[in-house]
Design a protein around this motif. Structure first.
Motif, PDB file in Angstrom:
ATOM      1  N   TRP A  71     -11.918  -8.333  11.291  1.00 14.39           N
ATOM      2  CA  TRP A  71     -12.408  -7.137  11.641  1.00 14.39           C
ATOM      3  C   TRP A  71     -12.088  -6.484  12.890  1.00 14.39           C
ATOM      4  CZ3 TRP A  71     -12.362  -3.260   8.534  1.00 14.39           C
ATOM      5  CH2 TRP A  71     -12.905  -1.717   8.800  1.00 14.39           C
ATOM      6  N   ASP A  72     -12.390  -7.407  13.902  1.00 10.90           N
ATOM      7  CA  ASP A  72     -12.265  -7.093  15.376  1.00 10.90           C
ATOM      8  C   ASP A  72     -10.878  -6.750  15.628  1.00 10.90           C
ATOM      9  OD1 ASP A  72     -11.287  -9.913  14.439  1.00 10.90           O
ATOM     10  OD2 ASP A  72     -11.636 -10.737  16.493  1.00 10.90           O
ATOM     11  N   LEU A  73      -9.822  -6.920  15.014  1.00  9.96           N
ATOM     12  CA  LEU A  73      -8.487  -6.777  15.392  1.00  9.96           C
ATOM     13  C   LEU A  73      -7.945  -5.083  14.945  1.00  9.96           C
ATOM     14  CD1 LEU A  73      -6.571 -10.012  14.694  1.00  9.96           C
ATOM     15  CD2 LEU A  73      -7.906  -9.242  16.661  1.00  9.96           C
ATOM     16  N   VAL A  74      -8.966  -4.692  14.025  1.00 13.21           N
ATOM     17  CA  VAL A  74      -8.746  -3.164  13.464  1.00 13.21           C
ATOM     18  C   VAL A  74      -8.884  -2.446  14.645  1.00 13.21           C
ATOM     19  CG1 VAL A  74      -9.077  -1.736  11.621  1.00 13.21           C
ATOM     20  CG2 VAL A  74      -8.922  -4.140  11.271  1.00 13.21           C
ATOM     21  N   GLU A  75      -8.147  -1.437  14.514  1.00 13.45           N
ATOM     22  CA  GLU A  75      -8.549  -0.360  15.555  1.00 13.45           C
ATOM     23  C   GLU A  75      -9.178   0.958  14.991  1.00 13.45           C
ATOM     24  OE1 GLU A  75      -4.780   0.803  17.957  1.00 13.45           O
ATOM     25  OE2 GLU A  75      -4.756  -1.269  18.870  1.00 13.45           O
ATOM     26  N   ASN A  76      -8.529   1.496  14.028  1.00 15.46           N
ATOM     27  CA  ASN A  76      -8.872   2.704  13.357  1.00 15.46           C
ATOM     28  C   ASN A  76     -10.151   2.264  12.192  1.00 15.46           C
ATOM     29  OD1 ASN A  76      -6.873   1.604  12.270  1.00 15.46           O
ATOM     30  ND2 ASN A  76      -6.213   3.425  11.072  1.00 15.46           N
ATOM     31  N   LYS A  77     -11.228   1.738  12.323  1.00 16.86           N
ATOM     32  CA  LYS A  77     -12.078   1.002  11.533  1.00 16.86           C
ATOM     33  C   LYS A  77     -12.467   2.017  10.419  1.00 16.86           C
ATOM     34  CE  LYS A  77     -13.862  -2.786  14.376  1.00 16.86           C
ATOM     35  NZ  LYS A  77     -12.578  -2.633  15.430  1.00 16.86           N
ATOM     36  N   LYS A  78     -13.102   3.308  10.861  1.00 20.52           N
ATOM     37  CA  LYS A  78     -13.147   4.055   9.633  1.00 20.52           C
ATOM     38  C   LYS A  78     -12.305   4.458   8.642  1.00 20.52           C
ATOM     39  CE  LYS A  78     -16.905   6.401  12.453  1.00 20.52           C
ATOM     40  NZ  LYS A  78     -17.634   7.765  13.256  1.00 20.52           N
ATOM     41  N   ASP A  79     -10.997   4.694   9.221  1.00 20.82           N
ATOM     42  CA  ASP A  79      -9.916   5.013   8.325  1.00 20.82           C
ATOM     43  C   ASP A  79      -9.813   3.790   7.436  1.00 20.82           C
ATOM     44  OD1 ASP A  79      -9.899   7.486   9.502  1.00 20.82           O
ATOM     45  OD2 ASP A  79      -8.131   6.922  10.912  1.00 20.82           O
ATOM     46  N   VAL A  80      -9.751   2.609   7.969  1.00 21.64           N
ATOM     47  CA  VAL A  80      -9.470   1.633   6.993  1.00 21.64           C
ATOM     48  C   VAL A  80     -10.552   1.229   6.256  1.00 21.64           C
ATOM     49  CG1 VAL A  80      -9.015  -0.897   7.039  1.00 21.64           C
ATOM     50  CG2 VAL A  80      -7.884   0.348   8.865  1.00 21.64           C
ATOM     51  N   LEU A  81     -11.700   1.429   6.449  1.00 19.15           N
ATOM     52  CA  LEU A  81     -12.913   1.197   5.520  1.00 19.15           C
ATOM     53  C   LEU A  81     -12.958   2.246   4.320  1.00 19.15           C
ATOM     54  CD1 LEU A  81     -15.381  -0.648   5.108  1.00 19.15           C
ATOM     55  CD2 LEU A  81     -16.868   0.963   6.523  1.00 19.15           C
ATOM     56  N   LYS A  82     -12.479   3.423   4.753  1.00 21.40           N
ATOM     57  CA  LYS A  82     -12.458   4.589   3.783  1.00 21.40           C
ATOM     58  C   LYS A  82     -11.302   4.154   2.856  1.00 21.40           C
ATOM     59  CE  LYS A  82     -13.870   8.891   2.099  1.00 21.40           C
ATOM     60  NZ  LYS A  82     -12.545   9.052   1.030  1.00 21.40           N
ATOM     61  N   GLU A  83     -10.333   3.993   3.222  1.00 21.95           N
ATOM     62  CA  GLU A  83      -8.992   3.685   2.293  1.00 21.95           C
ATOM     63  C   GLU A  83      -9.489   2.427   1.342  1.00 21.95           C
ATOM     64  OE1 GLU A  83      -4.610   1.769   2.750  1.00 21.95           O
ATOM     65  OE2 GLU A  83      -5.755   2.477   4.608  1.00 21.95           O
ATOM     66  N   VAL A  84     -10.093   1.567   1.773  1.00 27.38           N
ATOM     67  CA  VAL A  84     -10.519   0.452   1.056  1.00 27.38           C
ATOM     68  C   VAL A  84     -11.432   0.743  -0.006  1.00 27.38           C
ATOM     69  CG1 VAL A  84     -11.297  -2.097   1.101  1.00 27.38           C
ATOM     70  CG2 VAL A  84      -9.950  -1.265   2.794  1.00 27.38           C
ATOM     71  N   GLU A  85     -12.666   1.372   0.284  1.00 29.33           N
ATOM     72  CA  GLU A  85     -13.748   1.847  -0.687  1.00 29.33           C
ATOM     73  C   GLU A  85     -13.170   2.589  -1.862  1.00 29.33           C
ATOM     74  OE1 GLU A  85     -16.261   3.799   1.936  1.00 29.33           O
ATOM     75  OE2 GLU A  85     -17.258   2.088   2.480  1.00 29.33           O
ATOM     76  N   ASP A  86     -12.084   3.486  -1.269  1.00 30.65           N
ATOM     77  CA  ASP A  86     -11.610   4.506  -2.260  1.00 30.65           C
ATOM     78  C   ASP A  86     -10.580   3.643  -3.290  1.00 30.65           C
ATOM     79  OD1 ASP A  86     -12.758   6.636  -1.028  1.00 30.65           O
ATOM     80  OD2 ASP A  86     -10.756   7.352   0.126  1.00 30.65           O
TER      81      ASP A  86
END
Length: 450
Positions: free
Chosen positions: A303-318
């Motif tokens: 997770w420390d290598l992810v830049e756009n954390k909010k977008d990635v998290l939303k994508e995974v949750e959806d």
């Protein structure tokens, strides 16, 4: 357990074959090619009335750099350090090699008791190698055939000085482990997701071979650990690629071993590389966990290598809500297994998933919920005849399984069953675990009356 024995030797001498024979189960992968075993594996073993803990190790190589072979050798050195006796295996048909002599000298320097095991001694082809083994200066060798089970009596005699004799219980079930209170937790995912690194960080030692190379783990390795007073058995598994890409026999065996680990686990952590989250294979693995009836936690590693954390998290949750309705509400945690940052969220999520998976609901509460649910959203009326859901009870946990008695079970649509499952999750906090509802026809009280 009376003592611990480690099997060591150069690659392809038959260590894993002997390990499987002494443990009575096919725990270690076996293939003709060298270097199949990479991590050290531990299990309970027995020869007649002699019981002990046995460690299988990777083939020894004379390397001391940063390569994978050197890291494998370090795992073997740790196994020797923890053992009470070392079984040094040679290939009797190949004879003593310079590598055998090199490691025999190393074993002498450790001061550990050593039993030289001359494997593949069936027939006359191994006689010369057996005689050469006397020259290692480690005592009288033991002639065996791990594949055919020959020489086990002689091996018993050689190991018996290191243990007390235990009379076997004839009532024991073969191959069944009785581990009350132990939580079985399997870590699965695609290759190079960081499964071995995660377990090493959790237990605080380099127990498993880890590195940047994909596919380091080949068979599922169990590691015992304790979290907050709870005994945990962690299962590291080989990376699982799409079936169409798995063409190598050894990789097929590795994947099959990982699938067996899922079947025997209670909770499964699907480890996902957060830099390339949730591809089709991740969804296939998640659905496999649901079909096997196991609780699931999805973990985003790196997770420390992810830049756009909010977008990635939303994508995974959806994606989780859309593709995995049968385990809706699965817990999602983010961390870095390498640095340990955020890792403190993982085990609380695992324990919460376990509680939901192991939960039981009283029949009275369940039927109050059923009445309220059917009033809020009545069952459909196929052909103008309203379906009646009369009674519901929980028949088992792990996963929560319910039987609902109704008038015409074959006509209840799948959509209404999903409505009931989601209602149970929401009311009784059973998120992230499969819920099974079986419909059964209720008896007609007037069927036998004139």
């Amino acid at each position: 357990m009376s003592f611990t024995a480690a099997i060591i030797g150069r690659p392809n001498v038959g260590k894993s074959t002997l390990f499987n024979r002494l443990t009575g189960r096919r725990l270690a992968l076996v293939d003709d090619r060298p270097g199949v075993t990479r991590d050290r594996r531990e299990a309970d073993a027995r020869i007649a009335g002699l019981e002990f803990k046995l460690i299988d190790t990777a083939g020894l190589e004379d390397v001391n750099d940063d390569s994978m072979e050197a890291r494998m050798r370090h795992q073997t050195e740790l196994a020797v350090e923890s053992a009470d006796v070392v079984m040094f295996m040679i290939d009797a048909r190949a004879g003593i090699t310079p590598l055998d002599e090199h490691f025999a000298q190393w074993l002498r320097e450790t001061g550990k008791p050593v039993v030289v095991v001359a494997n593949k001694s069936e027939g006359s082809a191994g006689e010369s190698g057996y005689l050469e083994a006397f020259g290692l200066g480690l005592g009288t060798p033991v002639q065996i055939s791990a594949e055919h089970g020959q020489g086990m009596g002689e091996l018993y005699d050689a190991l018996s000085d290191h243990a007390e004799i235990i009379i076997p219980n004839e009532d024991d079930e073969d191959g069944v482990e009785h581990e009350d209170g132990v939580l079985h937790l399997a870590i699965i995912g695609r290759p190079n997701a960081g499964k071995s690194t995660l377990i090493n960080t959790l237990i605080g030692e380099e127990r498993l071979l880890a590195g940047p190379e994909a596919g380091l783990t080949r068979d599922s390795i169990s590691v015992e650990w304790e979290y907050d007073g709870k005994r945990i058995k962690l299962f590291d598994t080989a990376g699982m690629r799409r079936k169409a890409r798995v063409i190598d026999k050894l990789e097929r065996m590795s994947v099959a071993d990982g699938l067996r680990a899922v079947k025997f686990a209670q909770i499964v952590v699907l480890l996902v590389d957060a830099t390339s989250p949730l591809d089709r294979q991740d969804r296939v693995l998640a659905n496999l966990v649901a079909r096997e009836g196991r609780a699931l936690v999805v973990a985003l590693n790196k997770w420390d290598l992810v830049e756009n954390k909010k977008d990635v998290l939303k994508e995974v949750e959806d994606m989780l809500d859309l593709d995995m309705p049968e385990i809706r509400g699965v817990q999602l945690v983010q961390f870095s297994a390498l640095t340990g940052r955020g890792l403190d969220k993982l085990m609380p999520a695992v324990m919460k998933a376990y509680e939901a998976w192991d939960s039981r609901i009283s029949t009275a509460r369940l039927n109050r919920w059923l009445d309220a649910s059917t009033q809020a959203h009545p069952p459909p009326a196929p052909a103008g005849r309203r379906l009646k859901l009369r009674y519901m009870t929980q028949v088992k946990a792990r996963p929560p399984t319910f039987v609902c008695f109704c008038s015409r079970p074959d006509e209840v649509p799948e959509s209404y069953i999903r409505y009931m499952q989601n209602g149970l999750r929401d009311t009784f906090d059973m998120w992230g675990t499969p819920i099974r509802i079986r419909l059964k026809k209720s008896d007609n009280p007037f069927a036998d009356k004139d």
